[in-house]
Design an enzyme around this catalytic site. Structure first.
Site, PDB file in Angstrom:
ATOM      1  N   CYS A  69       0.869  -1.170   0.000  1.00  0.00           N
ATOM      2  CA  CYS A  69       0.000   0.000   0.000  1.00  0.00           C
ATOM      3  C   CYS A  69       0.910   1.225   0.000  1.00  0.00           C
ATOM      4  O   CYS A  69       1.733   1.376   0.922  1.00  0.00           O
ATOM      5  CB  CYS A  69      -0.866  -0.033   1.265  1.00  0.00           C
ATOM      6  N   CYS A 179      -0.865   3.775  -6.502  1.00  0.00           N
ATOM      7  CA  CYS A 179      -1.731   3.149  -5.501  1.00  0.00           C
ATOM      8  C   CYS A 179      -1.943   1.725  -5.971  1.00  0.00           C
ATOM      9  O   CYS A 179      -2.203   1.487  -7.157  1.00  0.00           O
ATOM     10  CB  CYS A 179      -3.067   3.890  -5.405  1.00  0.00           C
TER      11      CYS A 179
HETATM   12  N1  DGL Z   1      -3.988   0.615  -1.995  1.00  0.00           N
HETATM   13  C1  DGL Z   1      -3.598   1.755  -1.273  1.00  0.00           C
HETATM   14  C2  DGL Z   1      -2.412   2.485  -1.798  1.00  0.00           C
HETATM   15  O1  DGL Z   1      -1.590   1.874  -2.434  1.00  0.00           O
HETATM   16  C3  DGL Z   1      -4.564   2.509  -0.434  1.00  0.00           C
HETATM   17  C4  DGL Z   1      -5.756   3.076  -1.089  1.00  0.00           C
HETATM   18  C5  DGL Z   1      -6.684   3.646  -0.050  1.00  0.00           C
HETATM   19  O2  DGL Z   1      -7.054   2.924   0.858  1.00  0.00           O
HETATM   20  O3  DGL Z   1      -7.005   4.846  -0.150  1.00  0.00           O
HETATM   21  O4  DGL Z   1      -2.241   3.652  -1.577  1.00  0.00           O
END
Ligand code: DGL
Length: 255
Positions: A69, A179
């Site tokens: 993430c 993301c």
């Molecule tokens: N998948 C996440 C990232 O890479 C988080 C997205 C979220 O929860 O806003 O930032």
């Protein structure tokens, strides 16, 4: 055992790449979807969640953790590395490969507000964007599309168009996915780009393959490789409704 976590199912886009380089390891994946999205949450909130999840993964036997993430990496990985005696692998904004790839000289970055406002991202941009113009946009509504399984179709295209359009209008020909949810929208991003700028070849850059190679190197360095002949195994956990995680996992077409 390799622990992987994200605010939701997005980190499975990283697992998909990790599995290619480490096909015989054991995995545990945690989706924090009761607290998703992380994108607009405070740093303190995300650090607190990251600690809880780390302790859960350690209690299940994780020996190394991939923070799959970008938002949690930016907010919490420094604290996790200080507080726990294991290695953490985080996400890196792929500015460097994007800067090498662009022909128009403009790179577009799609990420959450948390990632774009973090020092980690700003420092990377400073370091690698030499001579290249970087334009950014929050992928507004992208995480929700992925968590609800609506990655293709009219709603997905309209949502993607609202955030991608401004980057293409600025001349971007290379789009960094900052993301881990966004790779699940790659087909829609490609389709929308071909409609908005028909003559322009738009390249999408996902940092997950580089993160997977880095994990492999660290696993070797730390003597953590424990391949089993029957192939990889994965346990999926979720803090909320497991349906999104299971649906996305099934779409990976794991062998
Ligand atoms: N998948 C996440 C990232 O890479 C988080 C997205 C979220 O929860 O806003 O930032």
């Amino acid at each position: 055992m390799i622990g992987i976590f994200d605010s939701g199912a997005g980190g499975l886009s990283v697992f998909r790449e990790i599995r290619k380089v480490l096909p015989q390891e054991q995995y545990i994946y945690f989706s924090d979807n009761a607290h998703c999205p992380y994108g607009e949450k405070s740093r303190e909130y995300i650090i607190d969640r990251a600690r809880h999840i780390t302790e859960f993964l350690l209690s299940k036997g994780a020996e190394i953790i991939v923070v799959a993430c970008n938002t949690a990496t930016a907010a919490a990985i420094a604290d996790l590395r200080r507080e726990y005696g294991i290695r953490f692998i985080g996400m890196e904004p792929a500015i460097k490969p994007a800067a090498q790839c662009t022909r128009t000289g403009t790179v577009g970055v799609l990420a959450t507000a948390g990632t774009l406002n973090a020092d980690k991202y700003k420092n990377t941009r400073e370091k690698f964007a030499d001579g290249i113009r970087i334009v950014e946009h929050v992928g507004q509504g992208f995480v929700e599309l992925v968590e609800s399984g609506k990655t293709i179709g009219k709603e997905a295209e309209e949502t993607v168009g609202r955030s991608l359009g401004p980057l293409l209008a600025e001349g971007a020909d290379t789009i960094v996915l900052g993301c881990t949810h966004y790779p699940f929208l790659a087909d829609t991003i490609r389709k929308v780009a071909s409609q908005l700028v028909p003559g322009r070849h738009v390249t999408i850059i996902d940092p997950a393959p580089a993160v997977a190679s880095h994990l492999l190197e660290v696993m070797k360095e730390e003597n953590l490789l424990k391949p089993v002949p029957e192939g990889y195994g994965i346990s999926l956990y979720s803090s909320g409704d497991p349906a999104a995680l299971e649906r996305t996992f099934n779409s990976l077409q794991c062998p």
